[in-house]
Write an enzyme that holds these catalytic residues in place. Structure first.
Site, PDB file in Angstrom:
ATOM      1  N   HIS A  20       0.843  -1.193   0.000  1.00  0.00           N
ATOM      2  CA  HIS A  20       0.000   0.000   0.000  1.00  0.00           C
ATOM      3  C   HIS A  20       0.878   1.243   0.000  1.00  0.00           C
ATOM      4  CE1 HIS A  20      -3.212  -2.646   0.308  1.00  0.00           C
ATOM      5  NE2 HIS A  20      -3.645  -2.440   1.529  1.00  0.00           N
ATOM      6  N   LYS A  72     -13.603   5.842   6.452  1.00  0.00           N
ATOM      7  CA  LYS A  72     -13.993   6.787   5.403  1.00  0.00           C
ATOM      8  C   LYS A  72     -15.502   6.793   5.224  1.00  0.00           C
ATOM      9  CE  LYS A  72     -12.594   5.884   1.166  1.00  0.00           C
ATOM     10  NZ  LYS A  72     -13.743   5.770   0.248  1.00  0.00           N
TER      11      LYS A  72
END
Length: 944
Positions: free
Chosen positions: A158, A603
């Site tokens: 990532h 999120k």
């Protein structure tokens, strides 16, 4: 008396930090000399002017100082701004090196860790064993439980590491040099007598400065930014570097220390491993193909086999034991006799003869198994030999050597290199690391739709509801008839998906089933998402249908959104109720792995609701799995920042719901966190021991997460979560103009352009928040010091909860929750670091970039108000008077860093304003902005 003790502790702390201050001053002075010599005295003076103004502003809140250095920044040309950014950024790099070294020195006595986000306790395995024994848990019970344990950090690619590999390698060189010289200075006779020398040895000081000056100059002349995005192959090699430098050596030693601590000459099972997603995670990354996955495994195998060759050669040099002086058991005689080594000089050296044969077989294995993937040519074997068919065969030969040493009462020899090598083979096999596959559920749905359409001549899948899909998929799983035909042509997505499962089958056959142990399904929303992967596994040979169907890898649903977390228990209930799926789980040892997504849930629902829904999801899964007699292994998809689930691992594990750990722990590690935790072997040892200690205690000690019997804690959390969810969703998804604010008040576009990873920053091209990856989302808010993923909603939730006539009793309840409930305490404590790194003054400068004044004022005022309410709520609940009161090391570090971070933020704002207005060279401005992103991330010590 209390004040005297406090002053004494402060003096002791200052004395302990003296080496740190000396190292930072030294590195800062040498950096200043480098800037003066290679950028010019005027540039050095400019940097000093800005630094002093920033210090004055922070110390005295002098508005004139702020105005002055903002005016100075605005007057800089692009080239000047670049040099100023580099100067402040490199100060942070060097300060990080000094702090990490200091923490390593202190760890020997205080057991502290630097994990990027914060400085927190490291719990050793020895300390955990002491607590277990005190609680009446016997070594025998611990050993038995370890047979069913799995502790596995998983490295991902990532994109959160903004530093180039070349920069990180130079950091390590500086750290090694500074550490060596510091050790030599502290080893002076006066230091050994307990007194610091009045004058350090001049020769040592001169040598130190010359070496460091050379390293810093190289650093200054090295390009900080990657000229191109790293390829997946680059990411694979970066990940392999940690195995070479750390894991291959450290992990066997951790096992040895654990076994020695348990006593009774035990040999525990190989429960601790390090996994990987690098080269297997294709979710949103079109560059990860089946070919890349096969290359990743081949490179992993080459690295571990090369390690074994080196160790076996060295072992042969050590074990010069003669049969004249050592009793040789028949098993070793037979092993030596099978060796192709017929040298007369080895006649009386059965251990060496045996190892020569082992080396010859392993060299043949390297040639046959990895071929061109090997980067090191093996030493020539004495003669050709048959390759090992498996790591188990190699381990069996090494066990013969081990047992022979035991029979000869040579335990001291036995416990050295051979012990570590045997453990390495047991842990790493011929594959080095378990490599997971991962893909988005939407891809599987499209692939299955096409496969069925091509097999039947019509679209029989797309219009079906969830239940109908399950029925169709179950029917296909029961039959041995394949759906895929070699005579049909499929679309690119379907072809690649089928090639991936076929590649996994080949890798199992070549390297062993541990090579590809799991297939992770992103955005799992229903049972059909799991059954679709089972169908693909069947088509690829990984699922054998029949009366007793067998599955060759774990199918792992990943629940990420708030809605999916709330429904995960029901989804697994439905899957376990399907006879064929239950049979597949039985074929996997009655163990089912489930992954929980911390990033996307944050999120989607905000910091507080994400944490609470994750907690409830674990409770629901524990209950569901218990009803069906299935063992649960949770895989925690955490990032480095609080907004992505980061934080101290030990307390996070112990704060899990009772029964959710149960000896099984997997969690992701990524980007800057990997470098922070695992680049240094000593630090890596501490972090790995922390995971083991937490897993053992959470599994074998009585649950600490009890709370009151009346359920008031849970009811209060439900209330708080509902309020926080409403506040967060209203801001992010319900406020007109929010996307414009986000795009203009953060450097999101510039972060997306950074060459920090092979994966795109969004799953698909759109302006929707839902389609943006969680990493750039969190990274952008952190850079602008607004940090809403780490706190927004908490303050208004607490203040709303306390409003009304029940305030006093509810305030007492929240304080009791903080004292008595580890989950709530861990959540609240995470706010401490987030609030310390958030700065509304700096954030207001970023808000000033928003072109629409009405949107800017409306949204920033909400963020500022929420920030203020969160601070008030934090202090009220914890009773703390200042931020980071419980973490003085991090408090001092941030206090010293902030005056160097502030100028970088102000420079970033000014450069963004110029770029968006079209003033100046676009290429140079973008480069300068990217450098500020790099510098702020280094200063704050986290990115995404």
């Amino acid at each position: 008396m209390s004040e005297r003790r406090t002053r004494t502790r402060n003096r002791q702390s200052q004395d302990q930090d003296l080496p740190l201050r000396e190292d930072i001053r030294l590195l800062g002075r040498l950096l200043g000399d480098t800037i003066r010599e290679h950028a010019g005295q005027p540039m050095f003076d400019l940097v000093e002017q800005i630094r002093r103004a920033a210090v004055r502003y922070r110390r005295d809140h002098d508005v004139d100082s702020l105005t002055g250095f903002e005016a100075t920044i605005a007057a800089l040309g692009a080239a000047e701004a670049t040099n100023v950014v580099r100067a402040f950024s490199y100060f942070h790099h060097l300060a990080n090196i000094a702090e990490d070294l200091h923490q390593r020195r202190r760890r020997r006595t205080t057991r502290q860790e630097t994990g990027g986000e914060t400085v927190h306790e490291v719990e050793s395995v020895a300390a955990a064993l002491t607590r277990l024994r005190a609680a009446g848990v016997s070594p025998r019970k611990i050993i038995a439980r370890l047979e069913r344990c799995r502790v596995e950090p998983v490295l991902t690619a990532h994109p959160t590491e903004v530093q180039r590999k070349s920069i990180l390698e130079r950091h390590r060189a500086i750290a090694a040099r500074l550490s060596a010289h510091r050790s030599r200075l502290e080893a002076e006779p006066a230091a050994r007598l307990g007194a610091r020398p009045a004058v350090e040895a001049p020769a040592i000081r001169v040598a130190l400065e010359d070496d460091l000056r050379r390293d810093i100059l190289i650093l200054w002349k090295t390009n900080e930014l990657r000229p191109a995005k790293p390829t997946v192959a680059d990411e694979i090699e970066n990940g392999l570097g940690y195995f070479r430098s750390t894991f291959l050596a450290v992990i066997p030693r951790i096992y040895a220390a654990l076994e020695d601590a348990l006593g009774h000459e035990v040999e525990v099972s190989s429960f601790l491993r390090v996994g990987s997603w690098i080269g297997g995670d294709r979710d949103g990354n079109p560059h990860v193909t089946h070919d890349v996955t096969e290359q990743a495994v081949a490179r992993q195998a080459a690295v571990v086999l090369e390690h074994y060759l080196v160790e076996i050669h060295a072992l042969g040099g050590e074990l010069s034991l003669s049969s004249r002086y050592v009793d040789v058991p028949p098993e070793l005689v037979a092993l030596a006799a099978r060796s192709p080594d017929r040298a007369a000089s080895r006649t009386e050296e059965p251990f060496r003869r045996a190892l020569t044969g082992v080396y010859a077989r392993l060299a043949a294995t390297v040639t046959g198994l990895v071929g061109g993937a090997a980067t090191v040519e093996p030493r020539s074997a004495v003669a050709p030999a048959d390759p090992y068919r498996s790591a188990a065969e190699l381990l069996a030969d090494l066990n013969v050597l081990d047992q022979a040493l035991g029979v000869a009462s040579l335990d001291v020899v036995r416990s050295g290199r051979l012990r570590d090598l045997r453990r390495a083979v047991s842990v790493f096999g011929f594959h080095l690391a378990p490599l997971d596959l991962r893909q988005h559920s939407g891809v599987h749905g499209r692939v299955v739709r096409e496969i069925l359409a091509r097999a039947t001549g019509r679209d029989v899948y797309d219009g079906l509801d969830e239940q109908a899909r399950q029925n169709l998929l179950v029917a296909e799983l029961r039959t041995a008839r394949p759906l895929v035909s070699p005579h049909l042509t499929y679309g690119a997505e379907t072809t690649e998906s089928l090639a991936t499962v076929s590649a996994a089958w080949r890798l199992h056959a070549r390297y062993g089933v541990e090579t590809i142990p799991s297939y992770v399904i992103s955005m799992t929303a229903g049972p059909s998402d799991v059954l679709e992967v089972a169908l693909l596994a069947k088509e690829g040979g990984l699922l054998v249908p029949g009366q007793e169907p067998r599955l060759a890898l774990n199918i792992v649903p990943l629940f990420e959104t708030i809605e999916d977390l709330r429904g995960c228990g029901a989804i697994m209930e439905r899957l376990f109720s399907l006879p064929i799926y239950r049979q597949l789980v039985e074929s996997r040892g009655d163990l089912q792995e489930v992954m929980l997504g911390y990033s996307d849930s944050n999120k989607d629902g905000g910091f507080l609701t994400s944490n609470w829904e994750l907690y409830k999801a674990e409770q629901s899964l524990v209950q569901t799995f218990g009803r069906h007699g299935v063992a649960l292994r949770l895989f925690h998809g955490r990032g480095g920042t609080v907004g992505r689930g980061g934080g101290p691992s030990y307390h996070a594990v112990l704060a899990q719901p009772p029964g959710s750990v149960n000896g099984q722990l997997r969690l992701t590690e990524q980007g800057e966190v990997i470098a922070s935790k695992y680049a240094d072997p000593l630090v890596a040892t501490g972090n790995l021991e922390t995971l083991i200690a937490a897993t053992l205690e959470a599994t074998l000690l009585p649950p600490v997460d009890l709370g009151p019997d009346d359920g008031s804690f849970g009811e209060a959390m439900e209330d708080l979560s509902g309020r926080a969810f409403t506040a967060y969703r209203d801001l992010v998804y319900g406020t007109p103009g929010f996307i414009q604010y986000f795009r203009e008040a953060t450097p999101i576009n510039e972060i997306s352009d950074l060459n920090i990873g092979s994966r795109p920053s969004a799953r698909r091209s759109s302006d929707r928040i839902e389609d943006l990856r969680a990493i750039p989302w969190v990274f952008s808010w952190g850079q602008s010091r607004q940090s809403i993923p780490g706190f927004f909603g908490f303050g208004s939730a607490v203040m709303g909860f306390l409003s009304g006539p029940l305030r006093a009793s509810r305030e007492r309840l929240l304080k009791a929750m903080y004292r008595r409930w580890p989950f709530f305490r861990t959540v609240v404590d995470k706010l401490d670091m987030v609030l310390a790194k958030t700065d509304m003054g700096i954030a207001s400068r970023y808000a000033g970039l928003v072109s629409d004044r009405k949107i800017r004022r409306k949204i920033f005022e909400r963020i500022e108000r929420e920030h203020d309410e969160t601070r008030k709520a934090f202090f009220l609940i914890t009773g703390a008077k200042t931020l980071l009161a419980s973490n003085p090391s991090l408090a001092r570090s941030l206090r010293n860093r902030i005056p160097y971070i502030d100028p970088l933020n102000h420079l970033q704002v000014d450069l963004l304003r110029r770029l968006r207005a079209g003033r100046g060279d676009t290429t140079e401005l973008r480069r300068a902005i990217h450098l500020t992103i790099n510098g702020v991330a280094a200063g704050l010590r986290n990115s995404g």
